[in-house]
Scaffold this active site. Sequence first.
Site, PDB file in Angstrom:
ATOM      1  CB  CYS A   1      13.037  -6.197   1.344  1.00 39.15           C
ATOM      2  SG  CYS A   1      11.747  -6.409   2.573  1.00 39.15           S
TER       3      CYS A   1
ATOM      4  CB  THR B   1      -0.080   0.392 -10.954  1.00 36.14           C
ATOM      5  OG1 THR B   1      -0.669  -0.856 -10.574  1.00 36.14           O
ATOM      6  CG2 THR B   1      -0.424   0.689 -12.401  1.00 36.14           C
ATOM      7  N   GLY B   2       2.165  -0.895  -8.722  1.00 33.66           N
ATOM      8  CA  GLY B   2       2.521  -0.980  -7.297  1.00 33.66           C
ATOM      9  C   GLY B   2       3.907  -0.401  -7.051  1.00 33.66           C
ATOM     10  CB  ALA B   3       5.657   0.428  -3.873  1.00 34.36           C
TER      11      ALA B   3
ATOM     12  CG  HIS C   1      13.726  -2.772   5.286  1.00 33.69           C
ATOM     13  ND1 HIS C   1      12.680  -1.883   5.289  1.00 33.69           N
ATOM     14  CD2 HIS C   1      13.182  -3.979   4.973  1.00 33.69           C
ATOM     15  CE1 HIS C   1      11.553  -2.526   4.998  1.00 33.69           C
ATOM     16  NE2 HIS C   1      11.832  -3.790   4.786  1.00 33.69           N
TER      17      HIS C   1
ATOM     18  NE  ARG D   1       6.318  -2.711   8.507  1.00 33.62           N
ATOM     19  CZ  ARG D   1       6.746  -3.410   7.451  1.00 33.62           C
ATOM     20  NH1 ARG D   1       7.831  -3.038   6.789  1.00 33.62           N
ATOM     21  NH2 ARG D   1       6.097  -4.484   7.057  1.00 33.62           N
TER      22      ARG D   1
ATOM     23  CB  SER E   1       8.682   1.098   1.293  1.00 29.76           C
ATOM     24  OG  SER E   1       9.880   0.620   1.872  1.00 29.76           O
TER      25      SER E   1
HETATM   26  N1  HSE Z   1       8.160  -8.205   4.105  1.00 26.03           N
HETATM   27  C1  HSE Z   1       8.911  -7.001   3.932  1.00 26.03           C
HETATM   28  C2  HSE Z   1       8.425  -5.927   4.827  1.00 26.03           C
HETATM   29  C3  HSE Z   1       8.829  -6.554   2.536  1.00 26.03           C
HETATM   30  O1  HSE Z   1       7.251  -5.986   5.177  1.00 26.03           O
HETATM   31  O2  HSE Z   1       9.178  -5.027   5.148  1.00 26.03           O
HETATM   32  C4  HSE Z   1       9.107  -7.681   1.622  1.00 26.03           C
HETATM   33  O3  HSE Z   1       9.852  -7.649   0.593  1.00 26.03           O
END
Ligand code: HSE
Length: 335
Positions: A129, A10-12, A243, A236, A159
């Site tokens: 990721c 159910t998570g992303a 990304h 972020r 995400s």
């Molecule tokens: N740690 C990564 C992020 C996601 O916060 O963008 C990890 O797969």
Amino acid sequence: SFSVGIVGATGAVGKEIRQCLEKREFPVSQLRIFGSERSAGKTMPTEKYGDIEVELFDVAKARECDVVFLAVSGDFALEHAEAICKGDDGAVVIDNSSAFRYKPEIPLVVPEINGKETKKSKLIANPNCTTAIGLMAIWPLIQKFGCKRVIMSTYQAASGAGQPGMDELQDGTRVYLEGGTPENSIFAYPLPFNVIPQIDKFQENGYTKEEMKVTWETRKICGLADDFPVSCSAVRIPTIRAHSEVIIMETEKPVDIKEAQKVLDEAPGVKLVDNPDELAYPMPITATGQYDVEVGRLRKSLVFGDYGIEFFVSGDQLLRGAALNAVLVGEEMVS
Ligand code: HSE
């Protein structure tokens, strides 16, 4: 064909794993979805396998599967992963958390780079990721030109913090545009119209854990020395699910940009988007929803001269950065 289980569907990331299994035609005889008490008993609609009832997770049930994808926390994985795969009748487990990534005996796999490692263990770790996305371009260039060091700066989407991260960005943006002050509980500060130079916890050396993951995982996946210089600054930004990364490599051999473009054009998992005359370069808006990582802005480095290359990548964080890589690992393990 195989009985496949997803824990955390159910998570992303779990949701994307299920969709990748359906879209890529993974040979599934039965799909089972395991969840917590909160989601057990609910029904999850799927395109290919109809409505599936979420089962309350327990190790014995997970062991009945041939392949189990874990899209849950590291603590959960540490507690249960080995019990699920133990013995000849245990399942093959692909874990998306960081729980096993740095254990020497557990393979950490990007199938295009070290897919053969999947044959060595019934438990495989899926990379972070940021690492998986960057390596799609770094690896083919290492093979062609060799590499002395890598410097990476990232622009990471909401995400990365799962569905709650995406929700916090979208809700906060709405609040901001209506004149209010966005709240934050997932990110250290409100993310709308902001950039935050911190992802995960600070380490003693001044880097964050997210940054160190790129260093540790690049070395492990590419089979580089334990002290191979890889340095990352992870930031972020308020995009939803792709990304981006600036990557600078000092190479062992002189770089020819045309050759580098050719290598990347032919590399699996890469879409070369590199035509400055037409303003063609990678961006989250075009990389989102795509399996391939976009690579462009290729140029010789003004710092390293002929022995360096600089470029930009964008890749879908939930796909190549997580679910797609996990499903490719699964395909490799059952092949
Ligand atoms: N740690 C990564 C992020 C996601 O916060 O963008 C990890 O797969």
